[in-house]
Design an enzyme around this catalytic site. Sequence first.
Site, short mmCIF file in Angstrom:
data_model
loop_
_atom_site.label_atom_id
_atom_site.label_comp_id
_atom_site.label_asym_id
_atom_site.label_seq_id
_atom_site.Cartn_x
_atom_site.Cartn_y
_atom_site.Cartn_z
N LYS A 1 -9.76 -2.17 -0.89
CA LYS A 1 -8.84 -3.24 -1.27
C LYS A 1 -9.39 -4.61 -0.91
O LYS A 1 -9.28 -5.57 -1.69
CB LYS A 1 -7.49 -3.01 -0.59
CG LYS A 1 -6.73 -1.80 -1.10
CD LYS A 1 -5.45 -1.59 -0.33
CE LYS A 1 -4.69 -0.37 -0.83
NZ LYS A 1 -3.44 -0.12 -0.07
N SER B 1 2.08 1.18 -0.59
CA SER B 1 1.46 -0.03 -0.04
C SER B 1 1.85 -1.31 -0.78
O SER B 1 1.38 -2.38 -0.44
CB SER B 1 -0.07 0.12 -0.05
OG SER B 1 -0.54 0.28 -1.37
#
Length: 805
Positions: free
Chosen positions: A724, A681
């Site tokens: 996140k 990511s």
Amino acid sequence: MSINEKDICRLPLVAMRGLVIFPEMVMHFDVAREKSINAIKAAYESDKKIFLTAQKDVFIEEPEMKDLYRYGVIAKVRQILTTQEGILRILVEGVQKAKLETLNIGTNYISADVLPLQYSTRSKIDQVEIDAVMRAIKKQFDQYSQLFPRMPKELIVAVMCQDDPYKLFNSIIFNIGIDFYDKQKLLEENNILKRLNLLYSFLIKETEVLTLEHEIQELTKENMDKGQREYYLREQMRAIASQLGEEDEQEEVFEYMKKIQELNLSEVDTDKLYKEAERLSKLPPASQESFVIRSYLDVVLDLPWNNSSKSKANIEKSRNVLNKDHYGMQKVKERVLESISVHSLMPDVTGQILCLVGPPGVGKTSIGRSIAKALGRKYERISLGGVRDESDIRGHRKTYIGAMPGRIIDALTRAGTNNPLILLDEIDKMSSDFKGDPSAAMLEVLDSEQNKTFRDHYVEVPFDLSQVLFVATANTLDTIPAPLLDRMEIIELGSYTREEKFHIAKEHLISKQVKKHGLKNSQMKIQDSAIYDLIDCYTKESGVRELERYIASLCRKAAKAIVSEEQKKVIFTSKNIESYLGPRKFLQDEQATENTIGLVNGLAWTSVGGVLMPLEVIHLSGKGVVEITGSLGDVMKESAKIAVSYVRSIAKRYNINPDFYEKRDIHIHAPEGAIPKDGPSAGVTMVTAIVSALSGIPVRSDVAMTGEITLHGKVLPIGGLREKSMAAYRSGIKTVIIPEKNVPDLHEVDDIVKDNIEFIPARTLDTVLKNALVYQPEYNENEYDNAASIIPPADKNTSKPLAYL
């Protein structure tokens, strides 16, 4: 049979319930209905003739024409007696068969217009056939009379000697007990041969019924005789033991036998337990074997073979219990409520085995306790951490010294019911050694098709586990064998976000610890800012265990201050909390505070939640070496190579020297090098940082990003968006760039995060660079190398990207 028609006559009518009378038949019966009593009296006062016909349904109190059979018998009332209860008992004699034509329902009684019918014996009959039927009937009647109790011998002789078919029919039908439906069929049949055939078939059916009834009685009597015999023998043994001074030991054996009988187990299992009790009666009380058998019987008889707790599957109550005990975790709660709803519709449903998987401290064990409370079941917990022996699950054979049942049977004994909720805690921590594999033993326990006859090595008698609701917990699925995993439904619990920890602490943990430490709510208060400091600066975990420990520490310090009379009320704030707990252990995530070249705010997921992960890139004179530091894993190294290749493809567009990969060294670094980092990511972060470093365009400090990339410049979806985004909110980030395919995941993000952060979905890296860089360089589209970027800019004509709030 010929019919000799006479004039229709009107007679009082009595509807018979369950009775059928024949011509020449004498019978008595009781009459209780008022209209029937009046009809009998009216007949007795006139010519004593009355019409008797059967009801089709015996439960109808006021029959009409459709409720009566059309054929009945004209009878003569011979005698009337009135009982003390007001019931009329009459004696009648059948005179003639008649057909009901019309029914007249009066106020006092029912009368009927009937057509008398007369049997004629002048019809042609095959004598040979009639003789054969009569012989078969006599033979069948002989079998019937042997089974029928109290059958007069004179009647049997009379039937066997009878040669006239009409008299034979009357002799039998007047004295056998067959259903009144069958008797009505016989009454309505005119042909004597057909009547005899019907009678023969009814006799066969009745004989079969009596034969089966006789066999059942014999079997019952045999069992009773056996039980009485055992009772007498035991009484004799009791008397002998009393004479020998062993009465107490024998009383114990008799008590065991009584309890075994009350269990209502199968015959095989009951006999096995009886044999153990009989062995105990023959052994000296102080012998070691006697002690083993006594312990074995105590364990078996203490099991809840027939005890069940009444399950209360109330969906609203269950929802309230789960919401009261746990904050958030909506997916888990919905799945639990679905299971409870299924139990409400089908209480006997089996086979639902839930496995709660998640990091430590997120409430897996307490969810199991809440499910048990919501269902009204007993709760038992089995810790499987460190279990290495199969015998821990199945038990040891009772021949070994110190043998005991397994943990499953032990939990059932403690619960006291055969349908508790058993929590299999830390099922991923089981391991195997030379003593066997406990996970293999769990296969039978968790299989709804096998656990109906679960056989513990110690108990040896199969126990039904299908009513038990099993809930397992695990931190990871990697160590659970595939066959065992296949038997469970996995429910994943993510780590708590910062806001969830705040609400859990404020609504649950603080009040719990205040009460636990003997304080009152008026004596101690933790301000919201102090709770956030505890979460951000003193704990770094996925659950709330460490947070609860710090709250408990504050409660102890408050208790000390109050007892020592230093303060009457202690208030913990963000300013004074450091004086109580010491210096802050964890600092805020490192982030870019101003627009910087080559420095990008990335987002990463860890087992303790989401974190902000800045990424730095510089370029130096060299030979095109790409240096990667910061404990990056193999996946991130691969992402770095893809990022460099993609930047080469768009170099001219951002005024980057196309030969940078030959003349410049690139150094990529992720701070906090002691912490291992891996995952795909960070691809968009690397591309943005490399483009910024090589082009000299600063990156916006208020933007964070996450996403995986491809060589074609596509942005692929990632996981852990909820955690996140919370890390970005905690760090004060205002804009987060996410993959376009992760937009559906935004419904899981906390509302407070969505209210304060602008989410920009990106399909390609062009969208990422346009929103992350401070400005876009000017370039001549005609000179732009179309081969440099396989995917053209998706947002070329868009002044502002689509934002999701």
